[in-house]
Write an enzyme that holds these catalytic residues in place. Sequence first.
Site, short mmCIF file in Angstrom:
data_model
loop_
_atom_site.label_atom_id
_atom_site.label_comp_id
_atom_site.label_asym_id
_atom_site.label_seq_id
_atom_site.Cartn_x
_atom_site.Cartn_y
_atom_site.Cartn_z
N THR A 37 0.84 -1.20 0.00
CA THR A 37 0.00 0.00 0.00
C THR A 37 0.87 1.25 0.00
OG1 THR A 37 -0.02 0.18 2.41
CG2 THR A 37 -1.76 -1.14 1.42
N ARG A 67 -5.63 6.36 7.39
CA ARG A 67 -5.77 5.65 8.67
C ARG A 67 -6.24 4.21 8.47
NH1 ARG A 67 -8.15 9.00 13.76
NH2 ARG A 67 -6.34 10.36 14.13
N LYS A 69 -6.13 1.16 5.74
CA LYS A 69 -5.63 0.65 4.47
C LYS A 69 -5.70 -0.87 4.41
CE LYS A 69 -1.55 2.77 4.84
NZ LYS A 69 -1.60 3.86 5.84
N ILE A 129 -1.98 1.68 13.72
CA ILE A 129 -3.11 0.77 13.96
C ILE A 129 -3.01 -0.46 13.06
CG2 ILE A 129 -5.62 0.52 13.98
CD1 ILE A 129 -4.48 2.44 16.09
N LYS A 140 0.70 -14.48 15.66
CA LYS A 140 -0.20 -15.50 16.22
C LYS A 140 -0.22 -16.74 15.33
CE LYS A 140 -5.02 -16.43 17.41
NZ LYS A 140 -6.36 -15.87 17.69
N TYR A 214 29.01 -11.68 34.94
CA TYR A 214 28.25 -12.32 36.00
C TYR A 214 27.63 -11.22 36.85
CZ TYR A 214 32.80 -11.63 38.34
OH TYR A 214 33.96 -11.11 38.83
N HIS A 270 32.68 0.52 46.75
CA HIS A 270 31.44 -0.10 47.22
C HIS A 270 30.32 0.92 47.39
CE1 HIS A 270 33.69 -3.74 47.49
NE2 HIS A 270 34.43 -3.33 48.50
#
Length: 508
Positions: A37, A67, A69, A129, A140, A214, A270
């Site tokens: 796009t 906003r 697409k 968005i 997912k 460490y 220290h």
Amino acid sequence: MSTTKKIQSALISVFSKEGLEPIVRKLHEQNVVFYSTGGTEEFIKNLGIPVVPVEDVTSYPSILGGRVKTLHPKVFGGILNRQDNESDVQQMKEYDIPQIDLVIVDLYPFEKTVASGASEEDIIEKIDIGGISLIRAAAKNFKDTVIVPSMDQYSMFLDIITAQSGATTLADRKLLATKAFHVSSHYDGAIFNYFNTDETIYKASIDNGQVLRYGENPHQKGFFFGDFDAMFTKVHGKELSYNNLLDVDAAVNLIHEFKNDEPTFAILKHNNACGLATRETISEAYKVALACDPTSAFGGVLIANAKIDVETATEINKLFCEVVIAPSYDVEAIAVLQEKKNRIILIQNEVELPQKQVRTCLNGLLIQERNNITDTKADLKTVTTKAPTEQEIEDLIFASKVCKNTKSNTIVFAKDGTLISSGTGQTSRVDALMQAVEKAKSFGFSLEGASMASDAFFPFPDCVQLAKEAGVTAVIQPGGSIKDELSINYCNENNLAMVFTGTRHFKH
């Protein structure tokens, strides 16, 4: 079904095009079909590579000023369909949804826009968005879909498709999905923190962590999360350890108190100052600071509020120290300090320190505002008959700055812009005072005419009595005890000056 999948189609929708061209060309060589796009579509066309506009798939144009697409069932169906699910396969055919094997996204730069000082309107428009939705959908469905969630993964992805001829393994896709969920959660966290005004909610996401050799001890793993390179330019030396970083943090906080003062040099061990002095030159300040406690200075962290010259570097070079920090160095000074192979040399950059301090506690976190109050002459309230002299006031402020950055309970003795001694981390304020007295004696320092600072009030006159007996002539403390008068009366009866600041400086 094979877990290795060949990429045949890709949806690309990115803000930044930097680094994208090699990927597009490689995928084109592998006969991948592109969907895109707006600006990304134009970018691909300009490479002379065919691309299908998303509008041709959805039969909807880009609307609402861009906003909306990609937010369409034909796009998300192509990403989310499960290729081993018969119902999904049938619906893909029924609704003529094209398969999308790969999604490449680079989100609108929300954090950079906030950092730029842009208007709220511009910031809101940089809340992505469609992009964030594409990332989550593809991640997912990692079993079937590849997600490249930001330009940070371009190089990694290009290596994969080059080495595997356009194919990805399940392990590849799951790793990229993991990175995708980090990108999306970090992005959402940044947006929340921009809007959030509820101080009882805390969200943090730091994506530039590094593994340390460490932790506090060799049997503990250690990590640092933060932008060390923004704070410092490392000139020389080994990698910093967990303990080095804690000492550097303490050093930076301490020298910040003296940022606008005359040349000041501090030596820490220290997390506490074992030497500190303000003088006309940084070389003189270093020599005096070292003389405060040359035993503890061995293996310490050194920090200056002014340029380190070759004279100072030559003196420092006689001492074994872990880290040297300054806002700048003479070229010759760096050459001298580099003579010790492992010595860490840091240039401190002008960076605003975080205004919230966070530490683990029990099964959660403790968070507080940074202690930004530094006691000044204007804060002092003389509560005794005798007022401090101008020199004593300077020493009281000096001692207070050190006291604020020393572990409680603490007592600090100072004289003529020099840390004479301190008692640190004691369970009793009397013990802290006695420790400071004994330490001064052990190094041959006289406390006659010295000034004393305490991080909290004196509920009894015992501390001021011991201080008077040691030679102290002026005291600074926050005040606020219901028995303040006991200490005040003792000072009045024994010709001591005492001032209250009204501010306690506990440091646990």
